[in-house]
Design an enzyme around this catalytic site. Structure first.
Site, PDB file in Angstrom:
ATOM      1  N   GLY A  17     -10.536  -0.912 -11.055  1.00 23.12           N
ATOM      2  CA  GLY A  17     -10.331  -2.028 -10.125  1.00 23.12           C
ATOM      3  C   GLY A  17     -11.607  -2.570  -9.499  1.00 23.12           C
ATOM      4  CG  LEU A  19     -12.271  -0.619  -3.154  1.00 22.39           C
ATOM      5  CD1 LEU A  19     -12.856  -1.536  -2.084  1.00 22.39           C
ATOM      6  CD2 LEU A  19     -11.116   0.190  -2.559  1.00 22.39           C
ATOM      7  CG  HIS A 245     -10.958  -5.792   8.636  1.00 23.50           C
ATOM      8  ND1 HIS A 245     -10.783  -4.490   8.264  1.00 23.50           N
ATOM      9  CD2 HIS A 245     -10.992  -6.503   7.479  1.00 23.50           C
ATOM     10  CE1 HIS A 245     -10.706  -4.423   6.946  1.00 23.50           C
ATOM     11  NE2 HIS A 245     -10.832  -5.622   6.448  1.00 23.50           N
TER      12      HIS A 245
END
Ligand code: BG6
Length: 460
Positions: A17, A19, A245
């Site tokens: 992937g 990430l 976040h």
């Protein structure tokens, strides 16, 4: 340090992937170059696609560059050493048997090692995968060796599903073994918030409703969801960025001082702050979707997923009562930045006529900095005031490189330091702030306003 000497296997699930390629592998290589990985470490990629160790090494080799090791002559040696430690195992995420085979390989290559498993996989297969891992006996702690599981957000879709996921995972792994990543907590400037607030006598006395008029936290990206629309459309910007976040940044800006620098104590204070925060109010919230979003082949024609949101949160406690916290997050906007702005109240009476309010701008990225704007006399024969910056730029002030968030966080997992990871109660408190609004979005009671790609977002 002890962790450097104990052999450790690092397993990345979801090894093909984005990430893994963009963040995890470069971060591990950088740690390796800095001598911060255990001397005997091995990296195992696991994914569904069939690949040999050699093919995996080629993929890894393509993701690491000289950027991580400035001296090119050393770089080649480091890359080749690093690649020698990379292995690949293909299998199905829901197959206990495939994980047993992986376990056998780990034992063959590096028996009796610590184990760090990184779940870089889509949320829809979290649980199945966790069950297979557990079923294969992969994450049991045995003897002196530890075993830790790192999970990437999203942790659920709302308060309820997040709780279900947490409880189900809790049956498979202990809380102490579980590291929920929010990579914003690994960012240098975000980590600095505690020191800035509680390590400087000048700020704490004015860090409250008596002196602060408003707090603004802005996350703005120039790019849209290109290449990630399949994932993004199911979640939207509130789940993708705000629930984690931005609320984490807000918690660190607004919480009380923890009694010591310790994971549980920090989480305790963040949780209290989040629990004192009112849920998003539809009246003061605007959502948007950029023009062109629906043209993405991975987005359904009738999608009402929001790519922009701005909202106004209040905190019901003595420190912050009445102070608005403006949070905004958006994709395909005109600027690329994440920053926190504290706007101070005007002086009670100005003998200088109109003068600006003081602000503190905490720039998380790009160009990390902390800027305090103060009024200053413009040099000259007249008495004129100008708002000027007292500015601390990280790149000018510090020689040391600012590490990537994932470097710091992976290192913390290896060290067993959970201070920068999300704990159960704060996760639930953060979901409670956004869930009522998300329900309205799901029921199509609120719809996003269109805005032009590259603009400042929808009209509000
Ligand atoms: C991720 C989100 O968590 O953070 C992305 O899923 C977003 O949508 C990214 O782009 C932003 O991270 P950074 O480190 O580039 O600010």
């Amino acid at each position: 340090m002890q962790y450097l000497d104990s052999p450790t296997n690092i397993v990345i699930l979801g090894a093909s992937g984005d990430l893994t390629r963009k963040k995890l592998v470069p971060a591990l290589f950088s740690l390796y170059c800095d001598g911060l990985l255990p001397r005997e470490f091995h990296l195992f990629g696991f994914a569904r696609s069939r690949k040999s160790d050699r093919e995996f090494r080629t993929m890894v080799g393509e993701t690491i560059t000289t950027r991580h090791q400035p001296d090119p002559s050393v770089c080649d040696i480091r890359i080749s050493e690093f690649l020698q430690r990379c292995y690949y195992h293909s299998g199905q995420y829901d197959s206990t048997d495939d994980f047993r085979k992986l376990r056998k390989r780990l034992d063959d290559v590096a028996p009796r090692s610590n184990l760090l498993v990184f779940l870089a996989i889509p949320p829809s297969i979290f649980l199945k995968t966790a069950n297979s891992l557990r079923g294969a006996g992969l994450v049991e702690e045995s003897g002196a060796a530890w075993s830790r599981v790192v999970v990437e957000k999203p942790f659920g879709r709302d308060t309820e599903s997040s709780l279900e996921l947490t409880n189900a995972m809790g049956k498979l792994f202990s809380e102490a073994q579980t590291y929920r990543i929010d990579h914003y907590l690994g960012k240098e400037v975000i980590q600095n918030l505690l020191l800035l607030r509680f390590g400087n006598q000048i700020f704490e006395p004015i860090w409250n409703r008596n002196h602060i008029e408003s707090v603004t936290i802005t996350f703005s990206e120039k790019i849209g969801v290109e290449g990630r629309a399949g994932y993004f459309d199911q979640f939207g910007i509130i789940r993708d960025v705000v629930q984690n976040h931005l609320l984490q940044a807000m918690a660190l800006v607004a919480m009380e001082q923890p009694i010591r620098m310790d994971a549980a104590e920090i989480a305790e204070e963040k949780t209290k702050l989040l629990r004192a925060t009112c849920p998003m109010d539809p009246v003061s919230t605007v959502t948007g979707q950029y023009e062109g979003y629906l043209a993405d082949p991975d987005v359904p024609d009738n999608s009402v997923t929001e790519t922009f949101v701005c909202t106004n949160l209040c905190v019901n406690n003595a420190r912050w009562h009445g102070v608005p916290f403006y949070l905004s997050a958006g994709k395909a906007l005109d600027t690329q930045k994440t920053e926190i702005i504290l706007r101070f109240r005007p002086v009670p009476f100005s003998i200088f006529g109109d003068i600006a309010e003081n602000t503190m701008v905490i720039r998380v990225q790009p160009n990390e900095s902390i800027e305090l704007r103060v009024n200053n006399k413009v040099p000259g024969v007249q008495f004129q005031s100008s708002s000027v910056p007292l500015n601390m730029l990280y790149h000018e002030e510090f020689d040391a490189k600012v590490p990537e968030a994932y470097e710091r966080l992976l290192l913390d997992v290896l060290r067993g330091d959970r201070s920068l990871f999300i704990q159960r109660r704060e996760l639930s408190a953060a979901w409670q702030i956004v869930t009522p609004f998300l329900k309205l979005v799901e029921e199509k009671m609120v719809r996003p306003k269109q805005y032009a790609y590259g603009s400042t977002g929808p009209k509000r």
